[in-house]
Scaffold this motif. Structure first.
Motif, PDB file in Angstrom:
ATOM      1  N   ARG A 151       0.808  -1.169   0.041  1.00  0.00           N
ATOM      2  CA  ARG A 151      -0.035   0.058  -0.118  1.00  0.00           C
ATOM      3  C   ARG A 151       0.806   1.221   0.056  1.00  0.00           C
ATOM      4  O   ARG A 151       0.603   2.105  -0.604  1.00  0.00           O
ATOM      5  CB  ARG A 151      -0.886  -0.145   1.138  1.00  0.00           C
ATOM      6  CG  ARG A 151      -1.978   1.040   1.317  1.00  0.00           C
ATOM      7  CD  ARG A 151      -2.674   1.219   2.713  1.00  0.00           C
ATOM      8  NE  ARG A 151      -1.506   1.609   3.818  1.00  0.00           N
ATOM      9  CZ  ARG A 151      -1.193   2.870   3.760  1.00  0.00           C
ATOM     10  NH1 ARG A 151      -1.777   3.845   2.989  1.00  0.00           N
ATOM     11  NH2 ARG A 151      -0.296   3.298   4.692  1.00  0.00           N
ATOM     12  N   ILE A 152       1.811   1.143   0.892  1.00  0.00           N
ATOM     13  CA  ILE A 152       3.081   2.374   0.991  1.00  0.00           C
ATOM     14  C   ILE A 152       3.619   2.637  -0.486  1.00  0.00           C
ATOM     15  O   ILE A 152       3.841   3.784  -0.945  1.00  0.00           O
ATOM     16  CB  ILE A 152       3.777   2.130   1.978  1.00  0.00           C
ATOM     17  CG1 ILE A 152       3.111   2.366   3.483  1.00  0.00           C
ATOM     18  CG2 ILE A 152       5.004   3.099   1.911  1.00  0.00           C
ATOM     19  CD1 ILE A 152       4.095   2.050   4.729  1.00  0.00           C
ATOM     20  N   GLU A 153       3.844   1.521  -1.076  1.00  0.00           N
ATOM     21  CA  GLU A 153       4.503   1.481  -2.260  1.00  0.00           C
ATOM     22  C   GLU A 153       3.483   2.218  -3.509  1.00  0.00           C
ATOM     23  O   GLU A 153       3.940   3.153  -4.352  1.00  0.00           O
ATOM     24  CB  GLU A 153       5.231   0.171  -2.813  1.00  0.00           C
ATOM     25  CG  GLU A 153       5.507   0.132  -4.177  1.00  0.00           C
ATOM     26  CD  GLU A 153       6.934   1.257  -4.262  1.00  0.00           C
ATOM     27  OE1 GLU A 153       7.347   1.717  -5.357  1.00  0.00           O
ATOM     28  OE2 GLU A 153       7.537   1.317  -3.314  1.00  0.00           O
ATOM     29  N   ALA A 154       2.336   1.695  -3.132  1.00  0.00           N
ATOM     30  CA  ALA A 154       1.316   2.247  -4.428  1.00  0.00           C
ATOM     31  C   ALA A 154       1.078   3.864  -3.968  1.00  0.00           C
ATOM     32  O   ALA A 154       1.102   4.781  -5.046  1.00  0.00           O
ATOM     33  CB  ALA A 154       0.053   1.390  -4.192  1.00  0.00           C
ATOM     34  N   VAL A 155       0.981   4.216  -2.993  1.00  0.00           N
ATOM     35  CA  VAL A 155       0.896   5.639  -2.413  1.00  0.00           C
ATOM     36  C   VAL A 155       2.011   6.447  -2.905  1.00  0.00           C
ATOM     37  O   VAL A 155       1.873   7.434  -3.600  1.00  0.00           O
ATOM     38  CB  VAL A 155       0.735   5.787  -0.949  1.00  0.00           C
ATOM     39  CG1 VAL A 155       0.745   7.396  -0.697  1.00  0.00           C
ATOM     40  CG2 VAL A 155      -0.503   5.294  -0.583  1.00  0.00           C
ATOM     41  N   ARG A 156       3.095   5.845  -2.699  1.00  0.00           N
ATOM     42  CA  ARG A 156       4.593   6.406  -3.353  1.00  0.00           C
ATOM     43  C   ARG A 156       4.608   6.669  -4.914  1.00  0.00           C
ATOM     44  O   ARG A 156       4.959   7.811  -5.557  1.00  0.00           O
ATOM     45  CB  ARG A 156       5.770   5.903  -2.962  1.00  0.00           C
ATOM     46  CG  ARG A 156       7.163   6.471  -3.189  1.00  0.00           C
ATOM     47  CD  ARG A 156       8.017   5.664  -2.713  1.00  0.00           C
ATOM     48  NE  ARG A 156       8.421   5.731  -1.247  1.00  0.00           N
ATOM     49  CZ  ARG A 156       8.062   4.627  -0.536  1.00  0.00           C
ATOM     50  NH1 ARG A 156       7.828   3.338  -1.210  1.00  0.00           N
ATOM     51  NH2 ARG A 156       8.080   4.442   0.723  1.00  0.00           N
ATOM     52  N   ARG A 157       4.328   5.417  -5.400  1.00  0.00           N
ATOM     53  CA  ARG A 157       3.983   5.710  -6.872  1.00  0.00           C
ATOM     54  C   ARG A 157       3.041   6.430  -7.588  1.00  0.00           C
ATOM     55  O   ARG A 157       3.295   7.405  -8.299  1.00  0.00           O
ATOM     56  CB  ARG A 157       3.873   4.346  -7.431  1.00  0.00           C
ATOM     57  CG  ARG A 157       3.694   3.973  -8.863  1.00  0.00           C
ATOM     58  CD  ARG A 157       3.982   2.513  -9.221  1.00  0.00           C
ATOM     59  NE  ARG A 157       2.568   1.826  -8.903  1.00  0.00           N
ATOM     60  CZ  ARG A 157       2.454   0.937  -7.933  1.00  0.00           C
ATOM     61  NH1 ARG A 157       3.726   0.661  -7.200  1.00  0.00           N
ATOM     62  NH2 ARG A 157       1.550   0.402  -7.480  1.00  0.00           N
ATOM     63  N   ASP A 158       1.744   6.534  -6.938  1.00  0.00           N
ATOM     64  CA  ASP A 158       0.981   7.781  -7.113  1.00  0.00           C
ATOM     65  C   ASP A 158       1.252   8.990  -6.846  1.00  0.00           C
ATOM     66  O   ASP A 158       0.967  10.079  -7.802  1.00  0.00           O
ATOM     67  CB  ASP A 158      -0.568   7.460  -6.514  1.00  0.00           C
ATOM     68  CG  ASP A 158      -0.958   5.887  -6.904  1.00  0.00           C
ATOM     69  OD1 ASP A 158      -0.743   5.465  -8.079  1.00  0.00           O
ATOM     70  OD2 ASP A 158      -1.936   5.507  -6.303  1.00  0.00           O
ATOM     71  N   PHE A 159       2.189   9.076  -5.838  1.00  0.00           N
ATOM     72  CA  PHE A 159       2.357  10.472  -5.380  1.00  0.00           C
ATOM     73  C   PHE A 159       3.438  11.078  -6.531  1.00  0.00           C
ATOM     74  O   PHE A 159       3.400  12.301  -6.895  1.00  0.00           O
ATOM     75  CB  PHE A 159       3.153  10.321  -4.253  1.00  0.00           C
ATOM     76  CG  PHE A 159       3.761  11.766  -3.619  1.00  0.00           C
ATOM     77  CD1 PHE A 159       2.998  12.770  -3.379  1.00  0.00           C
ATOM     78  CD2 PHE A 159       5.146  11.817  -3.439  1.00  0.00           C
ATOM     79  CE1 PHE A 159       3.437  14.152  -2.954  1.00  0.00           C
ATOM     80  CE2 PHE A 159       5.515  13.180  -3.042  1.00  0.00           C
ATOM     81  CZ  PHE A 159       4.963  14.166  -2.928  1.00  0.00           C
ATOM     82  N   VAL A 160       4.425  10.175  -7.086  1.00  0.00           N
ATOM     83  CA  VAL A 160       5.194  10.667  -7.797  1.00  0.00           C
ATOM     84  C   VAL A 160       4.877  11.081  -9.473  1.00  0.00           C
ATOM     85  O   VAL A 160       4.938  12.117  -9.898  1.00  0.00           O
ATOM     86  CB  VAL A 160       6.547   9.621  -8.281  1.00  0.00           C
ATOM     87  CG1 VAL A 160       7.274   9.790  -9.409  1.00  0.00           C
ATOM     88  CG2 VAL A 160       7.328   9.237  -6.881  1.00  0.00           C
TER      89      VAL A 160
END
Length: 430
Positions: A151-160
């Motif tokens: 979930r954190i990786e998905a948030v980071r990817r969406d953030f970028v």
């Protein structure tokens, strides 16, 4: 006489033989009882020395299986994830891995998506399973829960991706406007018009970069390292002054009220930025000639009193589906309106992180067409300061005892929240 003697001798010999046979039979029976049988080997497996202790301190979910795939040992985390049910491993792919490893002794690892326990709906449980032989008859299964990491990786990817998109918009606009200025070099009015638009886009780009810096700071810094008592009246006055120009241009009345002489404990700069973002949003999303109110009060809560600062507007309101996502980075209720007001979609994300890092929270009440009330809830200065000092003392004692820093650090718990979603919006104080 000789006959009687012979009979007696025969009886004596027979008695001795019977005793010898009985003694031999008893010894053989004892030896057979002590010999391990196939059944005893199957039903009473024994863990190697020290394995039980090691498994009890592992963060991974651990399961030990015997030759018949029965569970010999399972950690509480394995039961919590639903891996073990009724003394059996309930996940067929993991069970097949265990059988293959028992057959050839090869260590195996795989990532799986498992349904949530109880229902087949909702977010899948992402796990990493590793199987290895344990001795000659047992198999060890270790399972790591990867759901939060994914979930954190998905948030980071969406953030970028969102940052790239948001930066691309004003940069592209500046590029086009600069070309327009060059083409209209002989038209002073056009140059002036395009230059004005370039200033707007440059301001938007500057605001976006600054809010990215602010968001990074509130996520990485510990606000309580430089904490101090902060007067709520001063925070409110600073927030009103920050938005005075925007409010004046739309003829919006800004009013402050509530309980006076309140103070919270935290980083003054971060608290001012959080409250300023709430007030700025209220002004930007309110129609002309309406009111924005800021009111503060003290509320009782377990572990110490809290201060609530409510910002109320008479704007467009927020729908129920949008209320669940408004604190996400770059999420906008009305993208077209946000662009017109110069919003970046990071303001409420910053407010959320500031509230959480100070041991508080931010809640929202809203109805479409009726306005919104955002409430920033923070520990009062005295109670928060006492808890911080107590925690610092505990950390020092733990460090002195040679304990790990993480073990000595207590996780702050969020205070009980007041459900503004179920209450009418508070009146704006004159």
């Amino acid at each position: 006489m000789d006959v009687n003697a012979a009979v007696a001798a025969a009886a004596a010999i027979a008695g001795v033989l019977t005793g010898v046979i009985a003694m031999l039979a008893f010894r053989w029976s004892e030896r057979e009882q002590k010999r391990p049988t196939r059944t005893s080997l199957h039903t009473d497996p024994v863990l190697p020395p020290g394995v039980d202790t090691v498994l009890s301190v592992l963060r991974s979910s651990a399961v030990v299986l015997d030759e018949a795939d029965a569970v010999v040992k399972a950690s509480s985390a394995a039961y919590a994830l639903g891996l073990v049910r009724g003394g059996k491993l309930a996940v067929e792919p993991m069970l097949q891995m265990a059988r293959d490893t028992r057959r050839d002794g090869e260590i195996r690892q795989v990532e799986l998506d498992l349904p949530r326990r109880g229902t087949g709906r909702g977010e899948a449980l992402a796990v990493s399973a590793r199987v290895a032989p344990l001795g000659s008859r047992l198999v060890l299964l270790l399972v790591e829960d990867l759901t939060e990491a994914r979930r954190i990786e998905a948030v980071r990817r969406d953030f970028v991706a969102n940052v790239s998109h948001e930066l691309k918009t004003p940069v592209g606009a500046l590029s086009l406007l600069s070309e327009a200025v060059m083409d209209a070099s002989d038209d002073p009015e056009a140059v002036e018009r395009f230059a004005g638009r370039m200033q707007i886009e440059a301001t938007r780009l500057t605001s976006l970069v600054q809010e990215l810096i602010d968001l990074s700071r509130v996520q990485n810094d510990d606000p309580l390292e430089d904490a101090e008592p902060v007067r709520v009246d001063e925070l409110v006055a600073e927030a009103i002054d920050r938005c005075r120009h925007q409010a004046g241009s739309k003829e919006i009345t800004m009013a402050a009220g509530g309980t006076a002489d309140l103070a919270v404990w935290g980083n003054r700069g971060q608290l001012a930025a959080a409250l300023g973002n709430l007030v700025e949003n209220a002004v930007n999303y309110s129609p002309a000639r309406t009111r924005v109110g800021i009111a503060a009060r003290r509320v009782n809560a377990p572990g110490g009193d809290h201060i609530e600062i409510a910002v109320t507007d008479q704007g467009i309101g927020i729908s129920d589906k949008d209320k669940e996502r408004i604190f996400e980075r770059f999420y906008r209720v009305d993208p077209a309106r946000s662009r017109a007001t110069g919003g970046t979609g990071l303001g409420l994300a910053i407010v959320k992180h500031v509230a959480a890092s100070h041991g508080g929270e931010v809640t929202v009440w809203s109805a479409e067409g009726q306005g919104s009330t955002f409430t920033l809830r923070l520990p009062e200065a005295g109670a928060a300061r006492d808890r911080a000092h107590q925690q610092s003392a505990r950390d020092e004692r733990a460090a002195g005892a040679g304990l790990d820093e993480e073990a000595g650090r207590a996780t702050p718990t969020s205070p009980d929240s007041t459900a503004y979603e179920t209450l009418p919006a508070p009146e704006v104080l004159p």
